[in-house]
Design a protein around this motif. Sequence first.
Motif, PDB file in Angstrom:
ATOM      1  N   LEU A  97      39.510  35.783  47.570  1.00 43.87           N
ATOM      2  CA  LEU A  97      40.572  36.168  47.163  1.00 43.87           C
ATOM      3  C   LEU A  97      40.183  36.297  45.711  1.00 43.87           C
ATOM      4  O   LEU A  97      40.358  37.095  44.583  1.00 43.87           O
ATOM      5  CB  LEU A  97      41.838  35.007  46.973  1.00 43.87           C
ATOM      6  N   GLN A  98      39.404  34.954  45.204  1.00 44.35           N
ATOM      7  CA  GLN A  98      39.139  35.549  43.314  1.00 44.35           C
ATOM      8  C   GLN A  98      38.246  36.431  44.117  1.00 44.35           C
ATOM      9  O   GLN A  98      37.959  36.581  42.209  1.00 44.35           O
ATOM     10  CB  GLN A  98      38.342  34.304  43.436  1.00 44.35           C
ATOM     11  N   ILE A  99      37.416  36.667  44.057  1.00 47.15           N
ATOM     12  CA  ILE A  99      35.963  37.962  44.728  1.00 47.15           C
ATOM     13  C   ILE A  99      36.824  39.397  44.394  1.00 47.15           C
ATOM     14  O   ILE A  99      36.537  40.422  43.866  1.00 47.15           O
ATOM     15  CB  ILE A  99      35.459  37.914  45.603  1.00 47.15           C
ATOM     16  N   VAL A 100      38.233  39.523  45.304  1.00 48.12           N
ATOM     17  CA  VAL A 100      38.883  40.378  45.117  1.00 48.12           C
ATOM     18  C   VAL A 100      39.177  40.754  44.018  1.00 48.12           C
ATOM     19  O   VAL A 100      39.592  41.928  43.501  1.00 48.12           O
ATOM     20  CB  VAL A 100      39.611  40.155  46.378  1.00 48.12           C
ATOM     21  N   PHE A 101      40.154  39.367  43.200  1.00 47.81           N
ATOM     22  CA  PHE A 101      40.296  39.536  41.704  1.00 47.81           C
ATOM     23  C   PHE A 101      39.953  40.111  41.068  1.00 47.81           C
ATOM     24  O   PHE A 101      39.980  40.794  40.162  1.00 47.81           O
ATOM     25  CB  PHE A 101      41.443  38.512  41.546  1.00 47.81           C
ATOM     26  N   LEU A 102      38.431  39.358  41.160  1.00 43.68           N
ATOM     27  CA  LEU A 102      37.184  40.322  40.399  1.00 43.68           C
ATOM     28  C   LEU A 102      37.409  41.230  40.398  1.00 43.68           C
ATOM     29  O   LEU A 102      36.642  42.278  39.847  1.00 43.68           O
ATOM     30  CB  LEU A 102      36.342  39.608  40.409  1.00 43.68           C
ATOM     31  N   ILE A 103      37.369  41.918  41.364  1.00 43.09           N
ATOM     32  CA  ILE A 103      36.934  43.480  41.688  1.00 43.09           C
ATOM     33  C   ILE A 103      37.427  44.053  41.236  1.00 43.09           C
ATOM     34  O   ILE A 103      37.775  44.940  40.715  1.00 43.09           O
ATOM     35  CB  ILE A 103      36.529  43.324  43.508  1.00 43.09           C
ATOM     36  N   VAL A 104      39.326  44.323  41.322  1.00 40.93           N
ATOM     37  CA  VAL A 104      40.445  44.492  40.669  1.00 40.93           C
ATOM     38  C   VAL A 104      40.033  44.644  39.141  1.00 40.93           C
ATOM     39  O   VAL A 104      40.375  45.536  38.307  1.00 40.93           O
ATOM     40  CB  VAL A 104      41.392  43.609  40.827  1.00 40.93           C
ATOM     41  N   ILE A 106      37.383  43.864  37.344  1.00 42.58           N
ATOM     42  CA  ILE A 106      35.900  45.194  36.849  1.00 42.58           C
ATOM     43  C   ILE A 106      36.531  46.459  37.172  1.00 42.58           C
ATOM     44  O   ILE A 106      36.148  47.090  36.002  1.00 42.58           O
ATOM     45  CB  ILE A 106      34.860  44.713  38.120  1.00 42.58           C
ATOM     46  N   ALA A 107      37.299  46.674  38.118  1.00 42.91           N
ATOM     47  CA  ALA A 107      37.831  48.310  38.302  1.00 42.91           C
ATOM     48  C   ALA A 107      38.683  48.589  37.049  1.00 42.91           C
ATOM     49  O   ALA A 107      38.348  49.854  36.173  1.00 42.91           O
ATOM     50  CB  ALA A 107      39.030  48.961  40.087  1.00 42.91           C
ATOM     51  N   TRP A 108      39.442  47.604  36.527  1.00 44.50           N
ATOM     52  CA  TRP A 108      40.439  48.301  35.410  1.00 44.50           C
ATOM     53  C   TRP A 108      39.639  48.129  34.411  1.00 44.50           C
ATOM     54  O   TRP A 108      39.919  49.700  33.184  1.00 44.50           O
ATOM     55  CB  TRP A 108      41.314  47.134  35.284  1.00 44.50           C
ATOM     56  N   CYS A 109      38.707  46.950  34.414  1.00 46.75           N
ATOM     57  CA  CYS A 109      37.832  47.387  32.917  1.00 46.75           C
ATOM     58  C   CYS A 109      37.324  48.606  33.357  1.00 46.75           C
ATOM     59  O   CYS A 109      37.084  49.396  31.757  1.00 46.75           O
ATOM     60  CB  CYS A 109      36.927  46.366  33.034  1.00 46.75           C
ATOM     61  N   VAL A 110      36.779  49.431  34.470  1.00 46.80           N
ATOM     62  CA  VAL A 110      36.357  50.591  34.292  1.00 46.80           C
ATOM     63  C   VAL A 110      37.048  51.726  33.721  1.00 46.80           C
ATOM     64  O   VAL A 110      36.640  52.951  32.870  1.00 46.80           O
ATOM     65  CB  VAL A 110      35.274  50.449  35.584  1.00 46.80           C
ATOM     66  N   LEU A 122      40.400  49.892  20.923  1.00 49.55           N
ATOM     67  CA  LEU A 122      41.091  49.475  21.820  1.00 49.55           C
ATOM     68  C   LEU A 122      40.654  49.217  23.357  1.00 49.55           C
ATOM     69  O   LEU A 122      40.414  48.464  24.408  1.00 49.55           O
ATOM     70  CB  LEU A 122      41.487  51.236  22.009  1.00 49.55           C
ATOM     71  N   MET A 123      38.823  49.632  23.176  1.00 53.80           N
ATOM     72  CA  MET A 123      37.865  49.113  24.218  1.00 53.80           C
ATOM     73  C   MET A 123      37.765  48.033  24.599  1.00 53.80           C
ATOM     74  O   MET A 123      38.273  47.114  25.309  1.00 53.80           O
ATOM     75  CB  MET A 123      36.828  50.090  24.360  1.00 53.80           C
ATOM     76  N   ALA A 124      37.168  47.227  23.263  1.00 55.86           N
ATOM     77  CA  ALA A 124      37.206  45.703  23.466  1.00 55.86           C
ATOM     78  C   ALA A 124      38.216  44.784  23.109  1.00 55.86           C
ATOM     79  O   ALA A 124      38.422  43.732  24.223  1.00 55.86           O
ATOM     80  CB  ALA A 124      36.880  45.505  21.629  1.00 55.86           C
ATOM     81  N   PHE A 125      39.812  45.400  23.036  1.00 52.03           N
ATOM     82  CA  PHE A 125      40.765  44.382  22.700  1.00 52.03           C
ATOM     83  C   PHE A 125      41.227  45.074  24.908  1.00 52.03           C
ATOM     84  O   PHE A 125      42.064  43.720  25.038  1.00 52.03           O
ATOM     85  CB  PHE A 125      42.064  45.160  22.427  1.00 52.03           C
ATOM     86  N   SER A 126      40.899  45.617  25.520  1.00 55.11           N
ATOM     87  CA  SER A 126      41.404  45.684  27.148  1.00 55.11           C
ATOM     88  C   SER A 126      40.638  44.806  27.494  1.00 55.11           C
ATOM     89  O   SER A 126      40.847  44.462  28.569  1.00 55.11           O
ATOM     90  CB  SER A 126      41.440  46.986  26.982  1.00 55.11           C
ATOM     91  N   LEU A 127      38.770  44.861  27.042  1.00 55.81           N
ATOM     92  CA  LEU A 127      38.334  43.980  27.728  1.00 55.81           C
ATOM     93  C   LEU A 127      38.498  43.005  27.661  1.00 55.81           C
ATOM     94  O   LEU A 127      38.278  42.529  28.429  1.00 55.81           O
ATOM     95  CB  LEU A 127      36.297  44.808  27.388  1.00 55.81           C
ATOM     96  N   ALA A 128      38.707  42.577  25.995  1.00 55.79           N
ATOM     97  CA  ALA A 128      39.432  41.090  26.316  1.00 55.79           C
ATOM     98  C   ALA A 128      40.303  40.747  26.939  1.00 55.79           C
ATOM     99  O   ALA A 128      40.713  39.798  27.859  1.00 55.79           O
ATOM    100  CB  ALA A 128      38.623  40.608  24.590  1.00 55.79           C
TER     101      ALA A 128
END
Length: 187
Positions: A97-104, A106-110, A122-128
Amino acid sequence: PLVTFAQILVVKFVRVFLYTPPGEFLSILDLLGFSFVVLSAGCFLWGLLFTLGAKSLTLEKDELWFGVNKAYIIESLGSVFGGLLFSFVFATLFSTLQIVFLIVVIAWCVVFWIVSSEKKWLMAFSLAGMVVIFAVLLQPIRSLEQKINAYQWSFINDKLTFVRSIDTKYQNLSLLNLENQHTLYAD
């Protein structure tokens, strides 16, 4: 992510659905049929996403084949690098489940990277923010997975006490206790 989470839950309870006790192997016919039913919804959605993604890549040129070729190249590269990353990093460091959450995450970061490519702050703030969310929710997700595993084994046999489980690259190992005797199940 919701389909993937539901598929993981259904697979964890496969023995309940197929009335198979712990330690007994599933027949190949049951395993194939169950796998087809569980994976079909996700495969349909992922195929639809691939088709829509390929179509959106053709907006640059008039030829439809160009977008499909580009989509296949991107998908192949993502499969190779994602498979290597999953096999050698994620599977050893994180639970399912941690891997699934990590993929989510990563998808939101993209998504944030695409949306805010012109606004660097805004990009730096959202990634952080995504990194902080992942770090904060990492342990509660592991606890949730342990509760799901405990419920899975108690549902199969209420006399079994779940101690802990660990995911390896090859299978899930569960340590169970029954009347002061520990048993290791590979699932």
